[in-house]
Design an enzyme around this catalytic site. Structure first.
Site, PDB file in Angstrom:
ATOM      1  N   VAL A   1      34.886 -83.814  -2.855  1.00 49.16           N
ATOM      2  CA  VAL A   1      34.897 -82.838  -1.893  1.00 49.16           C
ATOM      3  C   VAL A   1      35.434 -83.644  -0.667  1.00 49.16           C
ATOM      4  O   VAL A   1      36.184 -83.299   0.743  1.00 49.16           O
ATOM      5  CB  VAL A   1      33.319 -82.468  -2.115  1.00 49.16           C
ATOM      6  CG1 VAL A   1      32.880 -81.499   0.204  1.00 49.16           C
ATOM      7  CG2 VAL A   1      33.580 -81.339  -2.941  1.00 49.16           C
TER       8      VAL A   1
ATOM      9  N   LYS B   1      37.924 -97.890  -5.235  1.00 54.05           N
ATOM     10  CA  LYS B   1      38.344 -96.768  -4.652  1.00 54.05           C
ATOM     11  C   LYS B   1      39.104 -97.419  -3.686  1.00 54.05           C
ATOM     12  O   LYS B   1      39.978 -96.262  -3.411  1.00 54.05           O
ATOM     13  CB  LYS B   1      36.863 -95.773  -4.727  1.00 54.05           C
ATOM     14  CG  LYS B   1      37.855 -94.631  -4.310  1.00 54.05           C
ATOM     15  CD  LYS B   1      36.454 -93.471  -3.962  1.00 54.05           C
ATOM     16  CE  LYS B   1      35.743 -93.388  -5.266  1.00 54.05           C
ATOM     17  NZ  LYS B   1      34.654 -92.392  -5.055  1.00 54.05           N
TER      18      LYS B   1
ATOM     19  N   PHE C   1      33.201 -74.499  -0.146  1.00 58.11           N
ATOM     20  CA  PHE C   1      33.437 -73.118  -1.584  1.00 58.11           C
ATOM     21  C   PHE C   1      34.704 -73.535  -2.117  1.00 58.11           C
ATOM     22  O   PHE C   1      36.045 -72.615  -2.197  1.00 58.11           O
ATOM     23  CB  PHE C   1      33.348 -72.062  -0.397  1.00 58.11           C
ATOM     24  CG  PHE C   1      32.095 -71.957  -0.227  1.00 58.11           C
ATOM     25  CD1 PHE C   1      31.000 -71.570  -1.081  1.00 58.11           C
ATOM     26  CD2 PHE C   1      31.505 -72.031   1.548  1.00 58.11           C
ATOM     27  CE1 PHE C   1      29.424 -71.136  -0.659  1.00 58.11           C
ATOM     28  CE2 PHE C   1      30.878 -71.806   1.609  1.00 58.11           C
ATOM     29  CZ  PHE C   1      29.644 -70.963   1.230  1.00 58.11           C
TER      30      PHE C   1
ATOM     31  N   LYS D   1      24.936 -71.478  -0.401  1.00 55.31           N
ATOM     32  CA  LYS D   1      25.922 -72.213  -1.528  1.00 55.31           C
ATOM     33  C   LYS D   1      25.590 -71.780  -2.929  1.00 55.31           C
ATOM     34  O   LYS D   1      26.264 -71.384  -3.701  1.00 55.31           O
ATOM     35  CB  LYS D   1      25.628 -73.507  -0.914  1.00 55.31           C
ATOM     36  CG  LYS D   1      26.567 -74.810  -2.150  1.00 55.31           C
ATOM     37  CD  LYS D   1      28.008 -74.798  -2.178  1.00 55.31           C
ATOM     38  CE  LYS D   1      28.663 -75.411  -3.337  1.00 55.31           C
ATOM     39  NZ  LYS D   1      29.696 -75.053  -3.678  1.00 55.31           N
TER      40      LYS D   1
ATOM     41  N   PHE E   1      36.192 -63.816 -11.916  1.00 54.53           N
ATOM     42  CA  PHE E   1      35.111 -63.987 -12.331  1.00 54.53           C
ATOM     43  C   PHE E   1      34.506 -63.161 -13.985  1.00 54.53           C
ATOM     44  O   PHE E   1      32.690 -63.484 -14.210  1.00 54.53           O
ATOM     45  CB  PHE E   1      34.211 -64.648 -11.724  1.00 54.53           C
ATOM     46  CG  PHE E   1      34.037 -66.053 -11.291  1.00 54.53           C
ATOM     47  CD1 PHE E   1      33.399 -67.351 -11.659  1.00 54.53           C
ATOM     48  CD2 PHE E   1      34.847 -65.451  -9.938  1.00 54.53           C
ATOM     49  CE1 PHE E   1      33.904 -68.872 -11.079  1.00 54.53           C
ATOM     50  CE2 PHE E   1      35.135 -67.148  -9.570  1.00 54.53           C
ATOM     51  CZ  PHE E   1      34.847 -68.231  -9.882  1.00 54.53           C
ATOM     52  N   LEU E   2      35.555 -62.489 -14.139  1.00 53.18           N
ATOM     53  CA  LEU E   2      35.323 -61.661 -15.579  1.00 53.18           C
ATOM     54  C   LEU E   2      35.720 -61.695 -16.534  1.00 53.18           C
ATOM     55  O   LEU E   2      36.454 -60.997 -17.121  1.00 53.18           O
ATOM     56  CB  LEU E   2      35.310 -60.356 -15.271  1.00 53.18           C
ATOM     57  CG  LEU E   2      34.253 -59.711 -13.745  1.00 53.18           C
ATOM     58  CD1 LEU E   2      34.333 -58.097 -13.739  1.00 53.18           C
ATOM     59  CD2 LEU E   2      32.581 -59.628 -14.628  1.00 53.18           C
TER      60      LEU E   2
ATOM     61  N   ALA F   1      36.613 -63.593 -19.896  1.00 54.97           N
ATOM     62  CA  ALA F   1      35.467 -64.148 -21.426  1.00 54.97           C
ATOM     63  C   ALA F   1      35.758 -65.190 -21.387  1.00 54.97           C
ATOM     64  O   ALA F   1      37.253 -65.720 -21.551  1.00 54.97           O
ATOM     65  CB  ALA F   1      35.239 -62.947 -22.474  1.00 54.97           C
TER      66      ALA F   1
ATOM     67  N   CYS G   1      29.444 -77.803 -10.048  1.00 55.77           N
ATOM     68  CA  CYS G   1      29.034 -76.859  -9.355  1.00 55.77           C
ATOM     69  C   CYS G   1      28.260 -76.039 -10.281  1.00 55.77           C
ATOM     70  O   CYS G   1      26.514 -75.971 -10.434  1.00 55.77           O
ATOM     71  CB  CYS G   1      30.097 -76.286  -8.915  1.00 55.77           C
ATOM     72  SG  CYS G   1      30.993 -77.261  -7.447  1.00 55.77           S
TER      73      CYS G   1
ATOM     74  N   ARG H   1      33.442 -82.973 -16.743  1.00 61.46           N
ATOM     75  CA  ARG H   1      31.619 -82.663 -16.788  1.00 61.46           C
ATOM     76  C   ARG H   1      30.921 -81.237 -17.168  1.00 61.46           C
ATOM     77  O   ARG H   1      31.651 -80.281 -16.670  1.00 61.46           O
ATOM     78  CB  ARG H   1      31.578 -82.419 -14.988  1.00 61.46           C
ATOM     79  CG  ARG H   1      31.004 -83.878 -14.755  1.00 61.46           C
ATOM     80  CD  ARG H   1      30.895 -84.063 -12.954  1.00 61.46           C
ATOM     81  NE  ARG H   1      31.971 -83.786 -12.141  1.00 61.46           N
ATOM     82  CZ  ARG H   1      31.915 -83.595 -10.854  1.00 61.46           C
ATOM     83  NH1 ARG H   1      31.242 -84.177  -9.942  1.00 61.46           N
ATOM     84  NH2 ARG H   1      32.793 -83.532 -10.253  1.00 61.46           N
TER      85      ARG H   1
END
EC number: 1.1.1.22
Length: 436
Positions: free
Chosen positions: A11, A35, A152, A207, A252-253, A255, A263, A333
């Site tokens: 982020v 880093k 976001f 959020k 987000f539909l 499968a 997140c 992750r």
């Protein structure tokens, strides 16, 4: 305007580079000397398309710099963003806010001018209140305001999301905070990006509510996919049919094997814990978390079925294509691939794998899996080829070559990127998600 970004992870680095590209002077701060040294050498700590070029351009223009010194980095900054990690706290699922609070304490001790301190990290409701208390207790003589400004960003599309956002949420309690944040985001006014000013606690909850709702959509369509398989329906057509309703929408539909990443898993857990603390249960989110976790292992069992069942699978080989939780990132992750691989190796299946970007991070998480240099090396001798992550590189595999290299022409498509008719016409046994 000078902006300080404390935390140079996903982020912080993306946000800092984009703010610099808008014309602000940005200093990214991180305690990890290695880093910072790598960033000075132009080496990115994460894989994000276009990030290396964006950083290079703004470093050369003198708008973006890096340091390990917080006191040096925040000097003369009008906005100081806190963008450190808030992982799930071991043992109870609460967000670990120790990094956020440590940064707030150090800012209070080092603040040399008036500034707005902005929590960019994803934090539970009330975190801004505690940050404000820490700063007040530090004894600083300079005016400050604490603001919530959640991110976001989608991994793999973060730069575009930052520069062309569908909304900017700012939780501020006073005019000073609102004025500074308006100036920070002034370059986006030309794009008419909607800015929503709210209270700080409302912003913090937005959020978590957004991520929990998206996780719910994913989990819902995954359960519909299971039902489709039982009744002989097609989940892709179901998704289109309900997604055409503008009250629902198509995103987000899709499968698949369940959600993962940085997140959704930790944010849904943190929301559950916040709800428990305030005695306001979120039963839907509880179900989402439970169903998603069980789904990942269920996908491993789906592969075992394609190998002939648990008893027949022992000693066979499966090739996993894609390991990261989504394409265009190296993020492992909570990736579904971890649970799939573990289910297979627990059943005595030999597993080979290939991922365009994630293998270095994947190997410590799945030490029994053999990492390969390309997809065809992974497929060689496999009794089942499994598409776990929908990288573009896997959308047009040479199926004739796959059949020649594999021990058996079996394709398990956990992302539905192939046509069943086309694959089966080439002599493959084909299994997908929510399709007959």
């Amino acid at each position: 305007m000078k902006i300080a970004m404390v935390g140079s992870g996903y982020v912080g680095l993306v946000s800092g580079a984009c703010f610099a590209d808008f014309g602000h002077e940005v200093v990214c701060i991180d305690k990890d000397q290695g880093k910072i040294d790598r960033l000075h050498d132009g080496i990115m700590p994460i894989y994000e398309p276009g990030l290396d070029a964006l950083v290079d351009t703004n470093v050369k223009a003198g708008r973006l710099s890096f340091t390990t010194s917080l006191a040096e980095g925040i000097k003369d900054a009008s906005a100081i963003f806190i963008a450190v990690g808030t992982p799930s706290r071991r043992g109870d699922g609460h967000a670990d806010l120790s990094f956020v609070y440590a940064v707030a304490e150090e800012i209070g001790e080092s603040l040399a001018n008036e500034a707005v301190i902005v929590t960019k990290s994803t934090v539970p409701v009330g975190t801004g209140d505690e940050v404000e208390r820490i700063l007040a207790d530090s004894g600083t003589q300079h005016r400050f305001a604490v603001v919530s400004n959640p991110e976001f960003l989608r991994e793999g599309a973060a730069i575009g999301d930052f520069k062309r956002p569908d909304r900017i949420v700012i939780g501020a309690e006073d005019e000073f905070g609102r004025d500074i944040m308006s100036e920070v985001y002034r370059p986006l006014f030309l794009n008419e990006s909607p800015i929503l000013f709210t209270s700080r606690r409302t912003s913090e909850l937005i959020k978590y509510a957004a991520n929990a709702f998206l996780a719910t959509k994913i989990t819902f369509i995954n359960e519909m996919a299971d039902l489709c398989e039982k009744v002989g329906a097609n989940v892709q057509d179901v998704s289109r049919g309900i997604g055409m309703d503008n009250r629902i929408g198509p995103k987000f539909l899709h499968a698949g094997p369940g959600y993962g990443g940085s997140c959704f898993p930790k944010d849904t857990l943190a929301l559950l814990k916040t709800a428990e603390d305030y005695d306001s249960p979120t039963r839907i989110v509880e179900a989402v978390v439970k169903v998603n976790e069980s789904r990942k292992r269920a996908m491993g069992r789906k592969v075992l079925d394609a190998l002939g069942g648990v008893d027949e699978a022992r000693g066979k080989k499966a090739a996993l294509l894609g390991l990261t939780f989504k394409p265009n990132t190296d993020d492992m992750r909570d990736s579904p691939a971890i649970a799939v691989a573990q289910t297979l190796t627990d059943a005595g299946v030999e597993v080979s794998a290939y991922d365009p970007e994630g293998m270095d991070l994947a190997q410590p998480l799945m030490p029994e899996v053999k990492m390969c240099d390309d997809p065809y090396e992974a497929i060689k001798g496999a009794d089942a080829t499994v598409i776990v992550t929908e990288w573009d590189a896997f959308r047009a595999l040479d199926l004739s070559r796959v059949a020649d290299l594999a021990n058996a022409p079996v394709l398990v498509d956990l992302r539905n990127i192939y046509s069943p008719e086309d694959v089966r016409s080439r002599g493959f046994t084909y299994a997908s998600i929510g399709r007959e």
